[in-house]
Design a protein around this motif. Structure first.
Motif, PDB file in Angstrom:
ATOM      1  N   ASP A  78       0.872  -1.178   0.000  1.00  0.00           N
ATOM      2  CA  ASP A  78       0.000   0.000   0.000  1.00  0.00           C
ATOM      3  C   ASP A  78       0.905   1.223   0.000  1.00  0.00           C
ATOM      4  N   CYS A  79       0.392   2.355  -0.453  1.00  0.00           N
ATOM      5  CA  CYS A  79       1.123   3.616  -0.281  1.00  0.00           C
ATOM      6  C   CYS A  79       0.114   4.726  -0.059  1.00  0.00           C
ATOM      7  N   HIS A  80       0.594   5.829   0.482  1.00  0.00           N
ATOM      8  CA  HIS A  80      -0.258   7.004   0.683  1.00  0.00           C
ATOM      9  C   HIS A  80      -0.434   7.725  -0.654  1.00  0.00           C
TER      10      HIS A  80
ATOM     11  N   ALA B  50       2.294  15.023   7.104  1.00  0.00           N
ATOM     12  CA  ALA B  50       1.804  14.655   8.436  1.00  0.00           C
ATOM     13  C   ALA B  50       0.766  13.537   8.320  1.00  0.00           C
ATOM     14  N   HIS B  51       1.235  12.317   8.160  1.00  0.00           N
ATOM     15  CA  HIS B  51       0.344  11.153   7.987  1.00  0.00           C
ATOM     16  C   HIS B  51       0.914   9.999   8.812  1.00  0.00           C
ATOM     17  N   THR B  52       0.738  10.101  10.114  1.00  0.00           N
ATOM     18  CA  THR B  52       1.347   9.149  11.045  1.00  0.00           C
ATOM     19  C   THR B  52       0.972   7.705  10.709  1.00  0.00           C
TER      20      THR B  52
END
Ligand code: PEP
Length: 248
Positions: free
Chosen positions: A63-65, A71-73
């Motif tokens: 998976d990836c953002h 800011a994606h803890t």
């Protein structure tokens, strides 16, 4: 001519000792006639990429953002996966769609992020059992395919994995006719949208692929390989699946 692909999804399994499975695979498949990809948990990407260095075994993320940093803890970006040694990433796996409420628009953004980081996006789509029983399979597949696939998809930057949710981890496999119907539908949709390039995008089948059923599944037209969960954890199981694909 599409090169076939055997991809493994380790999900949330594997510790540092699991590197021995990669060593076993690279020693058994020194020059595979198909592409081989393993997607371990993020903690193992760097170690497995190091173990696979110099061998034709690619490592991918699960998976990836949608963003490259910020800011994606707890999240991981496509660029970070690439930096760790990945060359591909799964997006939109049904467990992500369910556990993290991911929708097609978000998955498309993830696929775009993957492509921006020079990763191949393996976009997962597939119907639930109730959707199949209601006769909605092709509608669901079309909606997910259209919504999750970026406009600039090519054979180099995109792979589609058709994974009926009811076949994942259940030991239940669709009939070969059912697999063939959906794969030829996906191929037609890709060609309608992308023209000639639609012929270059590989379509994997995923859902309870095992050494015992792999050869039959790989004989179905427009099945360009498999996305394998449980049977990719051990080289002893994944290896005969790779061999079956080589012989298909
Ligand atoms: C998967 O996780 O994508 C999958 C297909 O799992 P399994 O092979 O275990 O059904």
């Amino acid at each position: 001519m599409r090169r076939k692909l055997a991809a493994g999804n380790w999900k949330m399994n594997g510790l540092s000792a699991s590197v021995s499975e990669v060593t076993a695979l690279t020693s058994t498949h020194v020059a595979p006639k198909v592409d081989v990809l393993l997607c371990p948990p993020a903690t193992l990407i760097s170690g497995l990429a190091t173990a696979a260095a110099g061998h034709p075994l690619a490592i991918g993320g699960q998976d990836c953002h949608t963003a490259m940093s910020g800011a994606h803890t707890g999240d991981i970006s496509a660029e970070q996966l690439r930096d760790a040694g990945a060359t591909a990433v799964l997006v939109g796996h049904s467990e992500r769609r369910t556990d993290h409420s991911e929708d097609d628009a978000q998955i498309r953004q993830k696929a775009e992020a993957a492509q921006a980081a020079a990763l191949t996006a393996v976009i997962c789509i597939g119907e639930t059992l109730s959707q199949r029983e209601n006769g909605a399979t092709l509608d669901v597949v079309k909606t997910q395919l259209d919504g999750s696939t970026p406009d600039n998809a090519t054979g180099a930057n995109t792979v589609i994995a058709y994974e009926p949710v009811w076949a994942i981890g259940t030991g239940i496999v669709p009939t070969l006719d059912q697999i063939g119907e959906v794969h030829s539908f996906i191929r037609a949709e890709l060609v309608a949208r992308f023209g000639e390039e639609g012929h270059a995008i590989r379509i994997l089948y995923g859902g309870s692929v095992k050494p015992a059923n792999a050869a039959d599944i790989f004989g179905v037209e427009d099945v360009d390989g498999a996305l394998v969960g449980g049977a990719s954890l051990k080289a002893a199981d994944f290896s005969p699946i790779i061999t079956a694909l080589e012989n298909a």
